[in-house]
Write a protein that holds these residues in place. Structure first.
Motif, PDB file in Angstrom:
ATOM      1  N   LYS A 103      80.744  34.516 -36.269  1.00  0.00           N
ATOM      2  CA  LYS A 103      81.266  34.088 -37.564  1.00  0.00           C
ATOM      3  C   LYS A 103      81.182  32.574 -37.713  1.00  0.00           C
ATOM      4  O   LYS A 103      80.787  32.068 -38.767  1.00  0.00           O
ATOM      5  N   ARG A 104      81.554  31.841 -36.665  1.00  0.00           N
ATOM      6  CA  ARG A 104      81.473  30.371 -36.713  1.00  0.00           C
ATOM      7  C   ARG A 104      80.035  29.909 -36.873  1.00  0.00           C
ATOM      8  O   ARG A 104      79.743  28.996 -37.634  1.00  0.00           O
ATOM      9  N   SER A 107      78.876  30.603 -40.425  1.00  0.00           N
ATOM     10  CA  SER A 107      79.481  29.662 -41.377  1.00  0.00           C
ATOM     11  C   SER A 107      78.832  28.285 -41.272  1.00  0.00           C
ATOM     12  O   SER A 107      78.845  27.513 -42.217  1.00  0.00           O
ATOM     13  N   THR A 112      79.335  29.936 -47.987  1.00  0.00           N
ATOM     14  CA  THR A 112      80.190  31.115 -48.140  1.00  0.00           C
ATOM     15  C   THR A 112      79.741  32.001 -49.287  1.00  0.00           C
ATOM     16  O   THR A 112      79.753  33.224 -49.170  1.00  0.00           O
ATOM     17  N   THR A 115      77.080  34.625 -48.490  1.00  0.00           N
ATOM     18  CA  THR A 115      77.398  35.675 -47.534  1.00  0.00           C
ATOM     19  C   THR A 115      78.103  36.806 -48.271  1.00  0.00           C
ATOM     20  O   THR A 115      79.150  36.591 -48.885  1.00  0.00           O
ATOM     21  N   HIS A 141      72.703  24.232 -46.376  1.00  0.00           N
ATOM     22  CA  HIS A 141      73.949  23.926 -45.685  1.00  0.00           C
ATOM     23  C   HIS A 141      73.788  22.674 -44.839  1.00  0.00           C
ATOM     24  O   HIS A 141      72.697  22.146 -44.687  1.00  0.00           O
TER      25      HIS A 141
END
Length: 198
Positions: A103-104, A107, A112, A115, A141
């Protein structure tokens, strides 16, 4: 906007869990005169890659499911992120497939709003897909990796040793190790070994 010869690449396995989402993709791509291309896994994509020429615009959706090899998925995601110029979505079938480390990492490489989860309302999924089909999504990003760094990660995941990689890229072995360290730092990992352990 994607033209009539545009593509929407969907990387993921068509099964009972993704059936509704894939049907939504089919309906919307038909309405937007875009061809949805489904590939099961990374090997299938790289086998069919020549049809995705530079002059053909395409967006991509990359699905995460229980049976994926995460380092391979991640490597393909980074490649597609560059190839689609950031026009990429991530669809997560079930959040239980992702540990905290994954998850990290996700991200760190994806916005966000890019996703999507199977638990989201259908209208939210529809809006995100329409944005993808119209080329309005941008997954630019903070984690920007150069082409050299992408090739370093690719080689590492495929098991190429540093001396062999240095010969392939025509650089010093110490440079390879430095690139690996820089890639790990950009991805928020202690080392690239952490990526292969996920």
């Amino acid at each position: 906007m994607l033209s009539k010869n545009g593509y929407l690449l969907v990387l993921g396995e068509r099964n009972i869990e993704t059936l509704g989402f894939f049907s939504l993709i089919d309906d919307l791509s038909y309405l937007h005169s875009t061809h949805a291309v489904y590939v099961r896994d990374e090997r299938d994509f790289f086998r069919r890659q020549p049809c995705f020429r530079e002059d053909v615009s395409f967006s991509a959706i990359v699905c995460i499911s229980a049976n994926i090899f995460f380092p391979g998925w991640f490597n393909t995601f980074l490649f597609l992120q560059r190839k689609t110029r950031g026009r990429i979505l991530i669809y997560i079938n079930d959040e239980r497939y992702l540990c905290d480390k994954k998850k990290r990492l996700i991200s760190r490489i994806a916005n966000t709003e890019c996703t999507l989860y199977s638990s989201m309302p259908v209208n939210s999924l529809r809006v995100a897909l329409v944005d993808a089909l119209n080329g309005r999504i941008r997954n630019d990003h903070a984690c920007h990796l150069s082409l050299r760094e992408l090739s370093i990660i690719d080689g590492y995941i495929k098991g190429v040793k540093a001396p062999a990689q240095s010969v392939l890229l025509n650089v010093n072995v110490k440079t390879i190790y430095q690139h690996r360290k820089n890639c790990a730092n950009k991805l928020g990992l202690k080392s690239l070994k952490d990526l292969t352990r996920m």
